[in-house]
Design an enzyme around this catalytic site. Structure first.
Site, PDB file in Angstrom:
ATOM      1  CB  CYS A   1      -0.876  -0.024   1.249  1.00  0.00           C
ATOM      2  SG  CYS A   1      -1.987   1.383   1.379  1.00  0.00           S
TER       3      CYS A   1
ATOM      4  CG  HIS B   1      -7.332   2.600   1.226  1.00  0.00           C
ATOM      5  ND1 HIS B   1      -6.509   2.859   2.299  1.00  0.00           N
ATOM      6  CD2 HIS B   1      -6.549   1.984   0.311  1.00  0.00           C
ATOM      7  CE1 HIS B   1      -5.280   2.397   2.043  1.00  0.00           C
ATOM      8  NE2 HIS B   1      -5.280   1.853   0.842  1.00  0.00           N
TER       9      HIS B   1
ATOM     10  CG  HIS C   1      -5.663  -2.600  -1.257  1.00  0.00           C
ATOM     11  ND1 HIS C   1      -4.606  -3.192  -0.590  1.00  0.00           N
ATOM     12  CD2 HIS C   1      -5.444  -1.259  -1.167  1.00  0.00           C
ATOM     13  CE1 HIS C   1      -3.797  -2.244  -0.117  1.00  0.00           C
ATOM     14  NE2 HIS C   1      -4.289  -1.063  -0.466  1.00  0.00           N
ATOM     15  CD  GLU C   2      -6.652   1.164  -3.944  1.00  0.00           C
ATOM     16  OE1 GLU C   2      -6.743   2.134  -3.156  1.00  0.00           O
ATOM     17  OE2 GLU C   2      -5.577   0.561  -4.121  1.00  0.00           O
TER      18      GLU C   2
END
Ligand code: NI
Length: 177
Positions: free
Chosen positions: A98, A144, A140-141
């Site tokens: 990341c 966030h 993953h994004e």
């Protein structure tokens, strides 16, 4: 314009980001700046909280195998207010890093096959079924946007091993403030 990337330790990375109500010029510019920043840092995904904006938007590029077997990056894609559905129970495990947690990586198990409903920069809704590595990047994004980092999803052992370095990153960030 290159934007500074928010580093682990900054509380914004742990906040649940807000949905976007309006897609305007400012957002368009922000997406362009995010793309420039992502490419300059050799990332393949970047979420708005990582450049200090707690809004539900991320961008990514995907790997694509060319006819000659080489790997190229696809055109960038913008996801605004994404909603994810997991489509079956297949899982995949792979190493992730990341841009907000420099130089580290860890193994994360994620769903293999997902559907994303989102809005693009022109304000048009779209739906895409995604599998494999791209699904990993999207998940993953999307994490966030919910204040979740991949280090929350690695094994306890791996997390223990990373902990000293994570503390060092946090400390460095605190000193910069
Ligand atoms: Ni990340």
């Amino acid at each position: 314009m290159l934007l500074p990337i928010v580093i682990f330790g900054d509380p914004i990375l742990r906040k649940k980001a807000l949905p976007l109500e309006e897609i305007n010029e400012e957002l368009f510019k922000l997406a362009q700046d995010m793309l420039e920043t992502m490419d300059a840092n050799r990332g393949i995904g970047l979420a708005a909280p990582q450049i200090g904006r707690s809004i539900r938007m991320f961008i990514l590029r995907n790997y694509q195998e060319q006819e000659d077997g080489s790997i190229a990056l696809t055109e960038p894609q913008v996801f605004i207010n994404p909603k994810i559905t997991i489509l079956d129970d297949r899982l995949q495990e792979d190493s992730e890093g990341c841009l907000s947690i420099p130089h580290l990586s860890g193994n994360v198990v994620r769903p293999y096959y997902i559907r994303v409903e989102a809005v693009d920069l022109s304000g048009s809704p779209f739906t895409e079924e995604i599998e494999g590595y791209k699904a990993r990047v999207v998940l993953h994004e999307n994490d966030h946007l919910n204040g979740v980092l991949y280090i929350d999803r690695i094994s306890t052992d791996e997390r223990k091993k990373l902990e000293p370095e994570l503390r060092a990153i946090k400390k460095k960030y605190a000193e910069k403030k």
